[in-house]
Design a protein around this motif. Sequence first.
Motif, PDB file in Angstrom:
ATOM      1  N   SER A   1       0.819  -1.213   0.000  1.00 40.22           N
ATOM      2  CA  SER A   1       0.000   0.000   0.000  1.00 40.22           C
ATOM      3  C   SER A   1       0.852   1.263   0.000  1.00 40.22           C
ATOM      4  N   ALA A   2       2.166   1.111   0.193  1.00 40.72           N
ATOM      5  CA  ALA A   2       3.050   2.277   0.261  1.00 40.72           C
ATOM      6  C   ALA A   2       3.962   2.327  -0.952  1.00 40.72           C
ATOM      7  N   THR A   3       4.406   3.520  -1.261  1.00 39.99           N
ATOM      8  CA  THR A   3       5.386   3.702  -2.316  1.00 39.99           C
ATOM      9  C   THR A   3       6.734   3.212  -1.819  1.00 39.99           C
ATOM     10  N   LEU A   4       7.468   2.544  -2.677  1.00 38.22           N
ATOM     11  CA  LEU A   4       8.776   2.021  -2.297  1.00 38.22           C
ATOM     12  C   LEU A   4       9.845   3.095  -2.494  1.00 38.22           C
ATOM     13  N   TYR A   5      10.585   3.402  -1.456  1.00 43.17           N
ATOM     14  CA  TYR A   5      11.710   4.318  -1.528  1.00 43.17           C
ATOM     15  C   TYR A   5      12.705   3.935  -0.439  1.00 43.17           C
ATOM     16  N   TYR A   6      13.843   4.633  -0.379  1.00 41.31           N
ATOM     17  CA  TYR A   6      14.963   4.202   0.461  1.00 41.31           C
ATOM     18  C   TYR A   6      14.606   4.028   1.934  1.00 41.31           C
ATOM     19  N   ALA A   7      13.687   4.822   2.472  1.00 39.87           N
ATOM     20  CA  ALA A   7      13.402   4.768   3.906  1.00 39.87           C
ATOM     21  C   ALA A   7      12.605   3.529   4.301  1.00 39.87           C
ATOM     22  N   ASN A   8      11.851   2.955   3.381  1.00 40.68           N
ATOM     23  CA  ASN A   8      11.073   1.768   3.741  1.00 40.68           C
ATOM     24  C   ASN A   8      11.486   0.536   2.932  1.00 40.68           C
ATOM     25  N   ALA A   9      12.644   0.575   2.294  1.00 38.56           N
ATOM     26  CA  ALA A   9      13.106  -0.548   1.474  1.00 38.56           C
ATOM     27  C   ALA A   9      13.319  -1.809   2.317  1.00 38.56           C
ATOM     28  N   ASP A  10      13.862  -1.649   3.519  1.00 41.03           N
ATOM     29  CA  ASP A  10      14.084  -2.816   4.381  1.00 41.03           C
ATOM     30  C   ASP A  10      12.761  -3.437   4.818  1.00 41.03           C
ATOM     31  N   LEU A  11      11.783  -2.597   5.165  1.00 37.79           N
ATOM     32  CA  LEU A  11      10.460  -3.115   5.532  1.00 37.79           C
ATOM     33  C   LEU A  11       9.844  -3.891   4.369  1.00 37.79           C
ATOM     34  N   TYR A  12      10.001  -3.358   3.171  1.00 43.55           N
ATOM     35  CA  TYR A  12       9.462  -3.994   1.970  1.00 43.55           C
ATOM     36  C   TYR A  12      10.115  -5.358   1.744  1.00 43.55           C
ATOM     37  N   ALA A  13      11.442  -5.409   1.852  1.00 42.36           N
ATOM     38  CA  ALA A  13      12.164  -6.668   1.649  1.00 42.36           C
ATOM     39  C   ALA A  13      11.762  -7.710   2.687  1.00 42.36           C
ATOM     40  N   GLU A  14      11.610  -7.296   3.935  1.00 43.44           N
ATOM     41  CA  GLU A  14      11.190  -8.230   4.986  1.00 43.44           C
ATOM     42  C   GLU A  14       9.777  -8.751   4.736  1.00 43.44           C
ATOM     43  N   ALA A  15       8.884  -7.857   4.327  1.00 43.57           N
ATOM     44  CA  ALA A  15       7.508  -8.283   4.050  1.00 43.57           C
ATOM     45  C   ALA A  15       7.451  -9.206   2.844  1.00 43.57           C
TER      46      ALA A  15
END
Length: 178
Positions: free
Chosen positions: A115-129
């Motif tokens: 639901s969120a745009t992927l960018y450097y600040a949430n890249a780790d959260l995205y990879a974990e999910a």
Amino acid sequence: KAGELFVHLPKAVLSAIVIANLKGMFKQFADIQLYWRTNQTDLLIWLVTFVATILLNMDLGLAVSVVFALLTVIFKTQLPRYSVLGQVSETDIYRDVEEYTQAKEIPGVKIFRSSATLYYANADLYAEALKAKCGVDVDNLIEKKKKAVKKLTRDREKAERAAKKAQKKKLKAEQIGR
């Protein structure tokens, strides 16, 4: 300085000027239902801006709205909703397989939604999910890609050296033949 021009005007004229300038903002109240259906976050930002501007003043209202908008962006990107989508049988509709029992995953295909745009600040959260929901280890994939690129580069350099060597050999043979 422009305020000096309005000092001698009657209050009724001044209020008419203010209302005429606010007419556009008041017309937006008719669109609240549309904003609610299309983007609730934008509606909330608009309402906070409107109320803060009316209750405080223009400058503070604008400051409050900017801070509130930044906070919504931060919360949306740091607390996203991830899901794996499946196809609703015999349709072109895809829904979260955990929420909709009629949605089934397509064999051999994983559709991952954030639901969120992927960018450097949430890249780790995205990879974990992605790893948790789909079993995809992004770090491992990146490492494999680096190794493959390195191997391709080595093979290309080796082929270039072999081509140069063959060309030199061919030139020597031509020189000897003359």
